[in-house]
Design an enzyme around this catalytic site. Structure first.
Site, PDB file in Angstrom:
ATOM      1  N   LYS A   1       0.855  -1.190   0.000  1.00 29.18           N
ATOM      2  CA  LYS A   1       0.000   0.000   0.000  1.00 29.18           C
ATOM      3  C   LYS A   1       0.888   1.236   0.000  1.00 29.18           C
ATOM      4  O   LYS A   1       2.084   1.180   0.310  1.00 29.18           O
ATOM      5  CB  LYS A   1      -0.950   0.021   1.202  1.00 29.18           C
ATOM      6  CG  LYS A   1      -0.270  -0.015   2.580  1.00 29.18           C
ATOM      7  CD  LYS A   1       0.180   1.335   3.101  1.00 29.18           C
ATOM      8  CE  LYS A   1       0.850   1.241   4.461  1.00 29.18           C
ATOM      9  NZ  LYS A   1       1.662   2.440   4.797  1.00 29.18           N
TER      10      LYS A   1
ATOM     11  N   ASP B   1      -1.440  -1.370  11.007  1.00 21.01           N
ATOM     12  CA  ASP B   1      -2.042  -1.241   9.681  1.00 21.01           C
ATOM     13  C   ASP B   1      -2.428  -2.577   9.057  1.00 21.01           C
ATOM     14  O   ASP B   1      -2.822  -2.633   7.896  1.00 21.01           O
ATOM     15  CB  ASP B   1      -1.134  -0.447   8.728  1.00 21.01           C
ATOM     16  CG  ASP B   1       0.254  -1.059   8.586  1.00 21.01           C
ATOM     17  OD1 ASP B   1       0.534  -2.063   9.255  1.00 21.01           O
ATOM     18  OD2 ASP B   1       1.051  -0.511   7.794  1.00 21.01           O
TER      19      ASP B   1
END
Length: 269
Positions: free
Chosen positions: A8, A132
């Site tokens: 990401k 995350d």
């Protein structure tokens, strides 16, 4: 069964305050990109984990994929299996590669063994593995807040645009990155800024880690400047570094730039 844990990027990253538990509150936009590892799980008589590709430091028994398996095994009767991770996404690069591996392990085991865990349940398991990790359960663009593990949907699509990611073979630890940041209230409303075209983000959306790390590692601002010189609409460091990315309107010819570094480029979805 095989799955492909992807990386990401952060579009904007504000460190807003130090928490009483030692972590930091932040806000950012997480956006998935196609740079991926490969994770394979097959039935076995006893549990084993192995890896190839990029060398993963530390005890393999403490790998996040193993921790994800053990986490579910506490609540479910999982049979033994053999797990192999082909590590491709650079480590300590700000792209969440290890977190993605953990989250994809949870999702894969949920699918293979028909555990019937909801998205919310998978995210809650993932949150215990890393701040995350939960993002990679749904794996879609989100506005994130608190420790980076709480999410809100945002109307952001970069579909059809191209991204170039350059990892300058520089490992930056999270502790090192945070040492150069002073938490403060954001000067720009990130949600509002993200609604503008990417070509307008350059002067409004920033990564708070850049200031301290750019002063320490001059290669980072040089890479960012090179992205703009090649025609990027927006360029930034992702996460706590050290990967620099550029978002382009169309596929870009790198013109032999970045040859000494690790590079990935592709279309955003």
């Amino acid at each position: 069964m095989i799955t492909f844990p992807n990386a990401k990027i952060n579009i904007g990253l504000h460190i807003t305050e130090k928490r009483s538990d030692g972590f930091h509150n932040l806000e950012s936009c997480f956006y998935p990109v196609g740079w991926s590892d490969v994770l394979e799980v097959i039935p076995a008589t006893e549990f084993s984990f192995s890896s190839s590709g990029i060398d993963i430091p530390g005890d393999p028994a403490k790998n996040l994929c193993v921790k994800a398996y053990e986490l579910l095994k506490k609540d479910f009767s999982l049979p033994p299996l053999s797990m192999h991770l082909l590590k491709i996404v650079p480590i300590g690069a700000g792209m969440g590669g290890g977190s993605s591996d953990a989250a994809f392990t949870l999702s894969l085991l949920n699918q293979v063994y028909d555990l019937k865990l909801s998205t919310e349940a998978l995210e809650n398991y993932a949150r215990t593995l890393g701040s995350d990790c939960a993002f990679f359960i749904q794996n879609k663009p989100v506005y994130c807040y608190e420790k980076g593990d709480r999410f809100a949907d945002i109307p952001l699509s970069l579909q059809g645009k191209y991204i170039v990611l350059v990892y300058p073979n520089l490992h930056i630890s999270t502790a090192e990155a945070y040492a150069g940041v002073k938490p403060q209230a954001p000067k720009v409303n990130l949600l509002e800024a993200l609604q503008r075209p990417p070509a307008e983000w350059r002067h409004s959306i920033q990564n708070d880690f850049e200031k301290g790390l750019f002063e320490k590692y001059t290669v980072l601002p040089e890479l960012k400047a090179k992205m703009y010189a090649l025609g990027a609409e927006y360029a930034a460091m992702t996460g706590s570094g050290s990967t620099i990315y550029g978002i382009f309107e169309k596929e870009v010819d790198l013109q032999n730039n970045f040859n000494q570094y690790t590079v990935w480029k592709g279309e955003l979805l």
